[in-house]
Design a protein around this motif. Structure first.
Motif, PDB file in Angstrom:
ATOM      1  N   TYR A   1       0.815  -1.204   0.000  1.00 14.47           N
ATOM      2  CA  TYR A   1       0.000   0.000   0.000  1.00 14.47           C
ATOM      3  C   TYR A   1       0.852   1.258   0.000  1.00 14.47           C
ATOM      4  O   TYR A   1       2.013   1.246   0.421  1.00 14.47           O
ATOM      5  CB  TYR A   1      -0.898   0.034   1.243  1.00 14.47           C
ATOM      6  N   ALA A   2       0.237   2.331  -0.431  1.00 14.74           N
ATOM      7  CA  ALA A   2       0.845   3.637  -0.211  1.00 14.74           C
ATOM      8  C   ALA A   2       0.799   3.929   1.283  1.00 14.74           C
ATOM      9  O   ALA A   2       0.000   3.356   2.031  1.00 14.74           O
ATOM     10  CB  ALA A   2       0.082   4.707  -0.987  1.00 14.74           C
ATOM     11  N   VAL A   3       1.670   4.808   1.701  1.00 14.24           N
ATOM     12  CA  VAL A   3       1.750   5.172   3.123  1.00 14.24           C
ATOM     13  C   VAL A   3       1.791   6.680   3.250  1.00 14.24           C
ATOM     14  O   VAL A   3       2.464   7.369   2.472  1.00 14.24           O
ATOM     15  CB  VAL A   3       2.994   4.544   3.781  1.00 14.24           C
TER      16      VAL A   3
ATOM     17  N   VAL B   1       3.495   2.711  -3.513  1.00 15.14           N
ATOM     18  CA  VAL B   1       4.125   1.395  -3.386  1.00 15.14           C
ATOM     19  C   VAL B   1       5.466   1.360  -4.105  1.00 15.14           C
ATOM     20  O   VAL B   1       6.424   0.752  -3.623  1.00 15.14           O
ATOM     21  CB  VAL B   1       3.191   0.301  -3.950  1.00 15.14           C
ATOM     22  N   ILE B   2       5.547   2.075  -5.236  1.00 15.16           N
ATOM     23  CA  ILE B   2       6.787   2.030  -6.011  1.00 15.16           C
ATOM     24  C   ILE B   2       7.724   3.183  -5.688  1.00 15.16           C
ATOM     25  O   ILE B   2       8.772   3.310  -6.308  1.00 15.16           O
ATOM     26  CB  ILE B   2       6.493   2.007  -7.525  1.00 15.16           C
TER      27      ILE B   2
ATOM     28  N   ARG C   1      11.026   4.054   1.248  1.00 12.75           N
ATOM     29  CA  ARG C   1      10.497   2.787   1.746  1.00 12.75           C
ATOM     30  C   ARG C   1      11.407   1.639   1.366  1.00 12.75           C
ATOM     31  O   ARG C   1      12.164   1.720   0.404  1.00 12.75           O
ATOM     32  CB  ARG C   1       9.086   2.545   1.211  1.00 12.75           C
ATOM     33  N   ASP C   2      11.323   0.590   2.144  1.00  8.54           N
ATOM     34  CA  ASP C   2      12.038  -0.649   1.867  1.00  8.54           C
ATOM     35  C   ASP C   2      10.986  -1.746   1.886  1.00  8.54           C
ATOM     36  O   ASP C   2      10.582  -2.210   2.960  1.00  8.54           O
ATOM     37  CB  ASP C   2      13.110  -0.885   2.935  1.00  8.54           C
ATOM     38  N   ASN C   3      10.525  -2.135   0.717  1.00  5.55           N
ATOM     39  CA  ASN C   3       9.435  -3.103   0.646  1.00  5.55           C
ATOM     40  C   ASN C   3       9.877  -4.511   1.036  1.00  5.55           C
ATOM     41  O   ASN C   3       9.037  -5.346   1.353  1.00  5.55           O
ATOM     42  CB  ASN C   3       8.818  -3.102  -0.747  1.00  5.55           C
TER      43      ASN C   3
ATOM     44  N   ARG D   1      -4.906   3.942   0.408  1.00  3.60           N
ATOM     45  CA  ARG D   1      -5.241   3.065  -0.724  1.00  3.60           C
ATOM     46  C   ARG D   1      -4.296   3.342  -1.896  1.00  3.60           C
ATOM     47  O   ARG D   1      -3.762   2.420  -2.516  1.00  3.60           O
ATOM     48  CB  ARG D   1      -6.696   3.269  -1.143  1.00  3.60           C
ATOM     49  N   THR D   2      -4.092   4.598  -2.201  1.00  4.65           N
ATOM     50  CA  THR D   2      -3.127   4.996  -3.226  1.00  4.65           C
ATOM     51  C   THR D   2      -2.493   6.310  -2.802  1.00  4.65           C
ATOM     52  O   THR D   2      -2.957   6.955  -1.852  1.00  4.65           O
ATOM     53  CB  THR D   2      -3.782   5.206  -4.609  1.00  4.65           C
ATOM     54  N   ILE D   3      -1.476   6.728  -3.485  1.00  5.04           N
ATOM     55  CA  ILE D   3      -0.818   7.992  -3.169  1.00  5.04           C
ATOM     56  C   ILE D   3      -1.748   9.171  -3.412  1.00  5.04           C
ATOM     57  O   ILE D   3      -1.523  10.266  -2.910  1.00  5.04           O
ATOM     58  CB  ILE D   3       0.474   8.151  -3.977  1.00  5.04           C
TER      59      ILE D   3
END
Length: 120
Positions: free
Chosen positions: A32-34, A53-54, A71-73, A99-101
């Motif tokens: 997910y986006a954060v 997410v990316i 982020r570190d997925n 949910r999304t950015i």
């Protein structure tokens, strides 16, 4: 229910830096986006940064150029690097799932947050 844990806050002098971390139970963060939020007593919680997410990022105008989300997925963690901190950045900082950015509404219960205090 997702449990969010924010760490990395502390007391820093004006102009200093801090790096906040956000972790969650399971691997949900990697999907997910954060968003990073902050709250000062008596005021509404405000969104200061978002990361997809990316790794695409979006910042509130006042933080653009000073804050950097990453982020570190693989480790399922999200970070907020905060530079050139000012006393007005003093707040409790929280992370939450989006949910999304493009979204601003948090999807999970709030964690305890981490206190950031910037002295002048």
């Amino acid at each position: 229910q997702v449990q969010l844990v924010e760490t990395g806050g502390g007391l820093v002098q004006s102009g200093g830096s801090l790096r906040l971390s956000c972790a969650a139970s399971g691997s949900i963060l990697s999907h997910y986006a954060v968003g990073w939020y902050r709250q000062v007593p008596g005021k509404q919680r405000e969104l200061v940064a978002r990361i997809s997410v990316i790794g695409d990022t979006n910042y509130a105008d006042s933080e653009s150029g000073r804050f950097a989300a990453s982020r570190d997925n693989i480790k399922n963690m999200v970070f907020l690097q905060m530079n050139s901190l000012q006393p007005e950045d003093t707040a409790v900082y929280y992370c939450n799932i989006l949910r999304t950015i493009l979204d601003t509404a948090p999807m999970a219960y709030w964690g305890q947050g981490t206190q950031v205090t910037v002295s002048s």
